[in-house]
Motif scaffolding. Structure first.
Motif, PDB file in Angstrom:
ATOM      1  N   THR A 190     -46.555  -2.032 -84.189  1.00 33.73           N
ATOM      2  CA  THR A 190     -45.607  -2.446 -85.222  1.00 33.73           C
ATOM      3  C   THR A 190     -45.700  -1.501 -86.405  1.00 33.73           C
ATOM      4  N   ILE A 191     -44.568  -0.936 -86.791  1.00 34.63           N
ATOM      5  CA  ILE A 191     -44.518  -0.066 -87.966  1.00 34.63           C
ATOM      6  C   ILE A 191     -43.996  -0.868 -89.144  1.00 34.63           C
ATOM      7  N   SER A 192     -44.557  -0.636 -90.308  1.00 37.82           N
ATOM      8  CA  SER A 192     -44.106  -1.314 -91.520  1.00 37.82           C
ATOM      9  C   SER A 192     -44.356  -0.379 -92.701  1.00 37.82           C
ATOM     10  N   ARG A 193     -43.804  -0.741 -93.845  1.00 40.47           N
ATOM     11  CA  ARG A 193     -43.996   0.090 -95.028  1.00 40.47           C
ATOM     12  C   ARG A 193     -44.035  -0.762 -96.277  1.00 40.47           C
ATOM     13  N   ASP A 194     -44.724  -0.235 -97.282  1.00 37.33           N
ATOM     14  CA  ASP A 194     -44.792  -0.848 -98.601  1.00 37.33           C
ATOM     15  C   ASP A 194     -44.375   0.234 -99.585  1.00 37.33           C
ATOM     16  N   ASN A 195     -43.132   0.222-100.006  1.00 37.58           N
ATOM     17  CA  ASN A 195     -42.630   1.275-100.875  1.00 37.58           C
ATOM     18  C   ASN A 195     -43.283   1.239-102.260  1.00 37.58           C
ATOM     19  N   ALA A 196     -43.703   0.085-102.690  1.00 37.92           N
ATOM     20  CA  ALA A 196     -44.384  -0.006-103.980  1.00 37.92           C
ATOM     21  C   ALA A 196     -45.714   0.742-103.948  1.00 37.92           C
ATOM     22  N   GLU A 197     -46.327   0.788-102.762  1.00 30.08           N
ATOM     23  CA  GLU A 197     -47.605   1.486-102.591  1.00 30.08           C
ATOM     24  C   GLU A 197     -47.430   2.853-101.955  1.00 30.08           C
ATOM     25  N   ASN A 198     -46.177   3.252-101.677  1.00 29.95           N
ATOM     26  CA  ASN A 198     -45.909   4.542-101.023  1.00 29.95           C
ATOM     27  C   ASN A 198     -46.724   4.707 -99.744  1.00 29.95           C
ATOM     28  N   THR A 199     -46.764   3.652 -98.954  1.00 30.16           N
ATOM     29  CA  THR A 199     -47.603   3.660 -97.760  1.00 30.16           C
ATOM     30  C   THR A 199     -46.826   3.103 -96.574  1.00 30.16           C
ATOM     31  N   VAL A 200     -47.046   3.709 -95.424  1.00 31.46           N
ATOM     32  CA  VAL A 200     -46.498   3.205 -94.174  1.00 31.46           C
ATOM     33  C   VAL A 200     -47.664   2.890 -93.246  1.00 31.46           C
ATOM     34  N   TYR A 201     -47.495   1.876 -92.428  1.00 25.46           N
ATOM     35  CA  TYR A 201     -48.564   1.400 -91.554  1.00 25.46           C
ATOM     36  C   TYR A 201     -48.121   1.429 -90.097  1.00 25.46           C
ATOM     37  N   LEU A 202     -49.093   1.515 -89.226  1.00 27.68           N
ATOM     38  CA  LEU A 202     -48.853   1.358 -87.794  1.00 27.68           C
ATOM     39  C   LEU A 202     -49.936   0.421 -87.262  1.00 27.68           C
ATOM     40  N   GLN A 203     -49.549  -0.805 -86.978  1.00 34.50           N
ATOM     41  CA  GLN A 203     -50.456  -1.765 -86.375  1.00 34.50           C
ATOM     42  C   GLN A 203     -50.415  -1.584 -84.872  1.00 34.50           C
ATOM     43  N   MET A 204     -51.566  -1.296 -84.281  1.00 32.40           N
ATOM     44  CA  MET A 204     -51.637  -1.013 -82.857  1.00 32.40           C
ATOM     45  C   MET A 204     -52.496  -2.081 -82.192  1.00 32.40           C
ATOM     46  N   ASN A 205     -51.898  -2.851 -81.320  1.00 36.25           N
ATOM     47  CA  ASN A 205     -52.596  -3.911 -80.589  1.00 36.25           C
ATOM     48  C   ASN A 205     -52.596  -3.590 -79.093  1.00 36.25           C
ATOM     49  N   SER A 206     -53.459  -4.268 -78.377  1.00 33.11           N
ATOM     50  CA  SER A 206     -53.549  -4.099 -76.924  1.00 33.11           C
ATOM     51  C   SER A 206     -53.629  -2.627 -76.536  1.00 33.11           C
ATOM     52  N   LEU A 207     -54.499  -1.919 -77.204  1.00 39.07           N
ATOM     53  CA  LEU A 207     -54.597  -0.476 -76.993  1.00 39.07           C
ATOM     54  C   LEU A 207     -55.054  -0.146 -75.586  1.00 39.07           C
ATOM     55  N   LYS A 208     -54.537   0.955 -75.090  1.00 38.45           N
ATOM     56  CA  LYS A 208     -54.836   1.436 -73.744  1.00 38.45           C
ATOM     57  C   LYS A 208     -55.448   2.836 -73.846  1.00 38.45           C
ATOM     58  N   PRO A 209     -56.220   3.233 -72.844  1.00 34.59           N
ATOM     59  CA  PRO A 209     -56.775   4.597 -72.875  1.00 34.59           C
ATOM     60  C   PRO A 209     -55.698   5.671 -73.037  1.00 34.59           C
ATOM     61  N   GLU A 210     -54.517   5.446 -72.510  1.00 32.63           N
ATOM     62  CA  GLU A 210     -53.443   6.433 -72.637  1.00 32.63           C
ATOM     63  C   GLU A 210     -52.867   6.518 -74.046  1.00 32.63           C
ATOM     64  N   ASP A 211     -53.288   5.639 -74.935  1.00 37.20           N
ATOM     65  CA  ASP A 211     -52.895   5.741 -76.348  1.00 37.20           C
ATOM     66  C   ASP A 211     -53.786   6.731 -77.108  1.00 37.20           C
ATOM     67  N   THR A 212     -54.821   7.234 -76.460  1.00 34.18           N
ATOM     68  CA  THR A 212     -55.707   8.196 -77.099  1.00 34.18           C
ATOM     69  C   THR A 212     -54.935   9.449 -77.495  1.00 34.18           C
ATOM     70  N   ALA A 213     -55.001   9.796 -78.776  1.00 30.23           N
ATOM     71  CA  ALA A 213     -54.245  10.941 -79.300  1.00 30.23           C
ATOM     72  C   ALA A 213     -54.561  11.110 -80.775  1.00 30.23           C
TER      73      ALA A 213
END
Length: 120
Positions: A68-91
């Motif tokens: 899930t991608i989200s952002r907080d413009n007041a904090e000038n920050t963007v997030y990426l919440q990564m759940n159920s990670l798999k070995p193929e997500d390694t990068a």
């Protein structure tokens, strides 16, 4: 513009991580933000993007329903919440900013990347 990605690390398969990307430079209030990743020996690929106001998001099929991608413009920050990670997500995960909301990896501004390693 100085994009700084953080939050990477080593996690077991099935686990979660939350990446952050802070912009410590000139504010980009109307810019879309994206996350991309590059695995060893592979080309950089699109992961997720969000419009400047956070109202629209797009995901790569490989992460849809898990990230899930989200952002907080007041904090000038963007997030990426990564759940159920798999070995193929390694990068190495990169955040990027551009005026145009899209999947192509030719965004105007890029952060330095943060390494995510998922063990099986």
């Amino acid at each position: 513009v100085q994009l700084q990605a953080s939050g990477g690390g080593l996690v077991q398969a099935g686990g979660s991580l939350r990446l952050s990307c802070a912009n410590s430079g000139r504010t980009l209030p109307n810019y879309a933000m994206g996350w991309f990743r590059q695995a060893p020996g592979k080309e950089r690929e699109f992961v997720a993007a969000i419009t400047w106001n956070g109202r629209s998001t797009i995901y790569a099929d490989s992460v849809k329903g898990r990230f899930t991608i989200s952002r907080d413009n007041a904090e000038n920050t963007v997030y990426l919440q990564m759940n159920s990670l798999k070995p193929e997500d390694t990068a190495v995960y990169y955040c990027a900013a551009d005026l145009y909301f899209r999947r192509q990896n030719d965004y105007a501004y890029w952060g330095q990347g943060t390494l995510v390693t998922v063990s099986s």
